[in-house]
Write an enzyme that holds these catalytic residues in place. Sequence first.
Site, short mmCIF file in Angstrom:
data_model
loop_
_atom_site.label_atom_id
_atom_site.label_comp_id
_atom_site.label_asym_id
_atom_site.label_seq_id
_atom_site.Cartn_x
_atom_site.Cartn_y
_atom_site.Cartn_z
N HIS A 98 -12.89 -12.76 -11.63
CA HIS A 98 -14.29 -12.62 -11.27
C HIS A 98 -15.04 -13.91 -11.58
O HIS A 98 -14.80 -14.57 -12.59
CB HIS A 98 -14.91 -11.47 -12.07
CG HIS A 98 -16.33 -11.16 -11.71
ND1 HIS A 98 -16.74 -10.89 -10.43
CD2 HIS A 98 -17.46 -11.07 -12.49
CE1 HIS A 98 -18.04 -10.65 -10.42
NE2 HIS A 98 -18.50 -10.76 -11.65
N ASN A 122 -24.36 -12.56 -14.20
CA ASN A 122 -23.44 -11.83 -13.35
C ASN A 122 -24.08 -11.49 -12.01
O ASN A 122 -25.29 -11.71 -11.81
CB ASN A 122 -22.96 -10.56 -14.07
CG ASN A 122 -21.66 -10.02 -13.51
OD1 ASN A 122 -21.06 -10.60 -12.61
ND2 ASN A 122 -21.22 -8.90 -14.03
N CYS A 177 -17.87 -12.38 -5.22
CA CYS A 177 -18.43 -12.96 -6.45
C CYS A 177 -18.46 -14.48 -6.39
O CYS A 177 -19.41 -15.11 -6.87
CB CYS A 177 -17.65 -12.49 -7.67
SG CYS A 177 -15.88 -12.90 -7.62
#
Length: 459
Positions: free
Chosen positions: A382, A404, A88
């Site tokens: 994250h 995202n 991520c």
Amino acid sequence: MKRFILTLAVGAMTLPLSAQSIDKDDLAKIRDSFKKDAATTALQNAISGNKNLKSFVLNRDLQGKIDHYFKYRVDVKGITDQQSSGRCWMFTSMNVLRPSVMEKFNINSFDFSHNYNFFWDMFEKSNLFLENVIATADRDIFLDRDVSFYFSSPVGDGGVWNLFYNIAGKYGVVPQSVMPETEHSNNTSQMRGILNERLRAGGYELRELAAAGAGSKELEARKLEIMKEVYRILALCLGEPPVEFTWRYQTADGEVKSLTTTPQDFYKSIIPADYSPENYIMIMNDPTREYYKVYDIANYRNTIEGINWVYLNLPNEEIKTAAIASIKANEGMYTSCDVGKQFNSAEGIADPDMYDYESLFGIDLSMDKKARILTRQSGSAHAMVLIAVDTDENDRPVKWEFENSWGPSAGHNGYITFTDKWFDEYMFRIVINRKYLSEKALKALKTKPVELPAWDYMF
């Protein structure tokens, strides 16, 4: 009441003499506290027969109250998907840069090859691990905390922004089509397992050589042989990264063009002129430590010559002011947070009151952010791009939005909306241009960093 002392196998740590076991009287009191009335029986039947507790605790009063509209929003296009990997931080770092690349080349869509940078990240982390093993070869492999930390996980696919800066600065970047994803870049666990097994064996071998009196030249020569095997594992699983490439693309006007260059030159051509740790600062909200202080996490990097993870600790209100200014200037930001907490994935909305487990179980779960960090109940898990903010009539933030990297079907079309209250509790880090920081924050940046160990509770 029976008392006992528990002695660990290693060391002199014991429980105090006052430590008490649960005796029959205690157990009777505990049993009696569970009243099996009709309401409790109904709860037990419902809870024990349903594996999805969230279906019982969704706060109905919040539903329909939080929309996905924003007063200020950065121009973004397209959602990426990191698949079953911990990359991520890499996707987010690249997603911040993607809009400017599309504008530069006049194209409607673009993505970087995350596989290319993943290859070099794992390669460099392997070298760093082996160098750390050599540097600490005279320390106890079990009792020394640094050595134990190194061997606990020689390499992983997680990271933060400074790792992208290090690896992209050294090896450059390439478009996605130049080095596409493979099964092992999308699903990293098996390859990482093999790589870590080889590195642990190699690390142990280097320690044994050092104990037998091997000099630095012999150790480095053996390390190089191990790194050849690391390269082979990566090349077989991910493909071999290009030294030079030709990229063909179609402009928004329908014109087909091609570009022949190197990964390093391509990177230099697409990053902002001021893209460096001198201008892009990681700011963080860590209430366990003093604000307006700089902290440097020792050895938290991927390349030997790269920069460590360094951040300026600030209160949330200071961070929000800077983040709003960046969004208004159409600049998205690398951020990281504890995304799993109080997050309604079906609606793509996060709020501290989204799920009410306390009412369901009749318990108290209250902790502030500091307590959650210190007890390991919460921590940054994250990374995503912060791209939008909605404000009230006084221009104070009400809610925010992430871009995202879980694909377009996750959350709200690939995005996550979170309230300002959730920001306070579960947002941790932002990488932002220093021009948006206050004079007080800029002054704090000039102070000497406080060094923290890589195994610190926050990291």
